[in-house]
Design an enzyme around this catalytic site. Structure first.
Site, PDB file in Angstrom:
ATOM      1  N   SER A 146       0.478  -1.491   0.015  1.00  0.00           N
ATOM      2  CA  SER A 146       0.032   0.174  -0.004  1.00  0.00           C
ATOM      3  C   SER A 146       1.118   1.342   0.236  1.00  0.00           C
ATOM      4  CB  SER A 146      -1.365   0.562   1.496  1.00  0.00           C
ATOM      5  OG  SER A 146      -1.252   1.604   1.670  1.00  0.00           O
ATOM      6  N   TYR A 159      -0.735  -1.106  10.936  1.00  0.00           N
ATOM      7  CA  TYR A 159      -1.417  -1.776   9.065  1.00  0.00           C
ATOM      8  C   TYR A 159      -0.173  -0.873   8.430  1.00  0.00           C
ATOM      9  CZ  TYR A 159      -3.625  -1.140   4.694  1.00  0.00           C
ATOM     10  OH  TYR A 159      -3.613  -1.087   2.705  1.00  0.00           O
ATOM     11  N   LYS A 163       2.899  -2.640   5.701  1.00  0.00           N
ATOM     12  CA  LYS A 163       2.789  -2.980   4.641  1.00  0.00           C
ATOM     13  C   LYS A 163       4.310  -2.116   3.947  1.00  0.00           C
ATOM     14  CE  LYS A 163      -1.827  -3.599   3.217  1.00  0.00           C
ATOM     15  NZ  LYS A 163      -1.957  -5.283   2.701  1.00  0.00           N
TER      16      LYS A 163
HETATM   17  N1  LIG Z   1      -8.901   0.077  -1.424  1.00  0.00           N
HETATM   18  C1  LIG Z   1      -7.151   0.576  -0.476  1.00  0.00           C
HETATM   19  O1  LIG Z   1      -7.341   2.077  -0.804  1.00  0.00           O
HETATM   20  C2  LIG Z   1      -5.997   0.388  -1.083  1.00  0.00           C
HETATM   21  C3  LIG Z   1      -4.912   0.789  -0.843  1.00  0.00           C
HETATM   22  C4  LIG Z   1      -4.168  -0.143  -0.745  1.00  0.00           C
HETATM   23  C5  LIG Z   1      -4.099  -1.397  -0.658  1.00  0.00           C
HETATM   24  N2  LIG Z   1      -4.829  -2.130  -0.691  1.00  0.00           N
HETATM   25  C6  LIG Z   1      -4.489  -3.681   0.125  1.00  0.00           C
HETATM   26  O2  LIG Z   1      -5.261  -4.267  -1.263  1.00  0.00           O
HETATM   27  C7  LIG Z   1      -5.198  -5.152  -0.839  1.00  0.00           C
HETATM   28  C8  LIG Z   1      -6.950  -6.035  -1.051  1.00  0.00           C
HETATM   29  O3  LIG Z   1      -8.053  -4.404   0.459  1.00  0.00           O
HETATM   30  P1  LIG Z   1      -9.217  -4.055  -1.110  1.00  0.00           P
HETATM   31  O4  LIG Z   1      -9.842  -2.484  -0.439  1.00  0.00           O
HETATM   32  O5  LIG Z   1      -9.552  -4.610  -2.441  1.00  0.00           O
HETATM   33  O6  LIG Z   1     -10.612  -4.999   0.325  1.00  0.00           O
HETATM   34  P2  LIG Z   1     -12.056  -5.404   0.126  1.00  0.00           P
HETATM   35  O7  LIG Z   1     -12.241  -4.868  -1.280  1.00  0.00           O
HETATM   36  O8  LIG Z   1     -12.660  -4.612   1.295  1.00  0.00           O
HETATM   37  O9  LIG Z   1     -11.880  -7.063  -0.485  1.00  0.00           O
HETATM   38  C9  LIG Z   1     -11.096  -8.066   0.815  1.00  0.00           C
HETATM   39  C10 LIG Z   1     -11.160  -9.048   0.087  1.00  0.00           C
HETATM   40  O10 LIG Z   1     -10.182  -9.931   1.276  1.00  0.00           O
HETATM   41  C11 LIG Z   1     -10.910 -11.194   1.825  1.00  0.00           C
HETATM   42  N3  LIG Z   1     -10.051 -11.131   2.763  1.00  0.00           N
HETATM   43  C12 LIG Z   1     -10.797 -11.001   4.054  1.00  0.00           C
HETATM   44  N4  LIG Z   1     -10.044 -11.256   4.832  1.00  0.00           N
HETATM   45  C13 LIG Z   1      -9.517 -12.455   4.616  1.00  0.00           C
HETATM   46  C14 LIG Z   1      -8.261 -13.076   4.617  1.00  0.00           C
HETATM   47  N5  LIG Z   1      -7.739 -13.484   6.225  1.00  0.00           N
HETATM   48  N6  LIG Z   1      -8.108 -13.947   4.433  1.00  0.00           N
HETATM   49  C15 LIG Z   1      -8.474 -14.353   3.007  1.00  0.00           C
HETATM   50  N7  LIG Z   1      -9.643 -13.370   2.570  1.00  0.00           N
HETATM   51  C16 LIG Z   1      -9.948 -12.924   2.973  1.00  0.00           C
HETATM   52  C17 LIG Z   1     -12.754 -10.898   1.680  1.00  0.00           C
HETATM   53  O11 LIG Z   1     -13.726 -11.921   1.336  1.00  0.00           O
HETATM   54  P3  LIG Z   1     -14.142 -12.836   2.749  1.00  0.00           P
HETATM   55  O12 LIG Z   1     -14.896 -11.651   3.567  1.00  0.00           O
HETATM   56  O13 LIG Z   1     -15.442 -14.175   1.651  1.00  0.00           O
HETATM   57  O14 LIG Z   1     -12.367 -13.042   3.228  1.00  0.00           O
HETATM   58  C18 LIG Z   1     -12.804 -10.442   0.282  1.00  0.00           C
HETATM   59  O15 LIG Z   1     -12.654 -10.659  -0.959  1.00  0.00           O
HETATM   60  C19 LIG Z   1      -5.076  -5.429   1.251  1.00  0.00           C
HETATM   61  O16 LIG Z   1      -4.386  -5.809   0.678  1.00  0.00           O
HETATM   62  C20 LIG Z   1      -5.074  -3.668   1.391  1.00  0.00           C
HETATM   63  O17 LIG Z   1      -4.200  -3.600   2.167  1.00  0.00           O
HETATM   64  C21 LIG Z   1      -5.869  -1.382  -0.730  1.00  0.00           C
END
Ligand SMILES: NC(=O)c1ccc[n+]([C@@H]2O[C@H](COP(=O)([O-])OP(=O)(O)OC[C@H]3O[C@@H](n4cnc5c(N)ncnc54)[C@H](OP(=O)(O)O)[C@@H]3O)[C@@H](O)[C@H]2O)c1
Length: 255
Positions: A146, A159, A163
């Protein structure tokens, strides 16, 4: 999404891939010709994601995998091996942020939970996938870090530290594995419109530190991240390893 075939014959497993960035990555790798195994904690989410991808005609399978459960990780690997005959690509995307607050005031159990899911599971799954990549005489691992790993976000201290750890894991593993034609890279997204970022922005608002408004002009769609991952795991990136690509719409990325 039209197939361009650049990942034809490749098998990819993507963690946390039933929603958000992970789902977009699964969809893009499949569109580019890979067979993909999607996974997350809830069976209903896995079923929905698989149905959606199958409806587009992609080669896809899915299993329940909570990344910090050893038996679930084993099942994920087995699924890829049994359904598609091997593994070429691992995208380690799962992360949690169960609480917000100043980094040194974080309770120890929150620190442990964040590191267990965001860092330790990434290390363990990579280690467990390695024999399969070796069987293919090469492969590709991508960690999803991130922008917070470079510049800690507000009250997301722990967090953010987790990262930053992924940036180090990328460098260390890439050096070890380069002689085996296994590349290890990382992507550091900015603020992407997903359920996760909605939760984070709400927490920030309630603490009055930062609001999503600060980032409004910088918000990305998940597909603006998935294309970068597709590049990193493709032969177009064959000479790239140990790198982190920042896709943050211009947010500060100096460590
Ligand atoms: N969104 C942002 O702005 C952002 C920015 C920088 C980095 N990131 C990174 O991008 C990645 C994805 O984030 P996102 O924003 O796409 O999240 P999201 O939309 O909330 O999606 C989360 C996904 O993760 C699954 N999940 C949650 N905990 C889990 C676990 N312990 N094991 C396996 N699956 C799990 C959820 O499904 P279930 O509930 O069925 O498990 C869902 O499919 C993360 O690493 C986050 O730190 C996000």
């Amino acid at each position: 999404m039209a197939h361009n075939g650049k990942l034809k014959g490749k098998v990819a497993i993507i963690t946390a891939s039933t929603d958000g960035i992970g789902f977009a990555i699964a969809e893009r790798l499949a569109a580019d010709g890979a067979s993909v195994v999607v996974s997350s904690r809830k069976e209903s989410n896995v079923t929905k994601a698989v149905e959606k991808l199958k409806a587009s005609g992609y080669s896809v399978s899915g299993v329940v995998c909570h990344v910090s459960k050893a038996s679930d990780r084993e099942r994920l690997i087995k699924e890829a091996h049994e359904k598609f005959g091997g593994i070429d690509i691992l995208v380690s995307n799962a992360a949690v942020n169960p609480a917000v607050g100043p980094v040194l005031e974080s309770p120890e159990d929150i620190w442990d939970k964040i590191f267990e899911v965001n860092v330790k599971a990434a290390y363990l799954l990579s280690k467990e996938v390695l024999p399969y990549l070796r069987k293919r005489h090469g492969g590709s691992i991508v960690y999803v870090s991130s922008i917070a790993g470079f510049d800690p976000l507000g009250l997301l201290g722990v967090y953010s530290v987790s990262k930053t750890a992924l940036l180090g894991l990328t460098k260390a593993a890439a050096k070890d594995l380069a002689p085996e034609n296994i590349r290890v890279n990382c992507i550091a997204p900015g603020v992407v419109i997903t359920k996760f970022s909605a939760g984070v922005s709400t927490s920030h608002c309630s603490f009055g530190i930062k609001t999503i408004g600060c980032y409004e002009s910088l918000l990305a769609l998940p597909k603006e991240i998935s294309g970068v991952v597709s590049f990193l795991v493709s032969d177009d990136a064959s000479y790239i390893t140990g790198e982190t690509i920042v896709a943050s719409g211009g947010m500060t990325s100096r460590l």
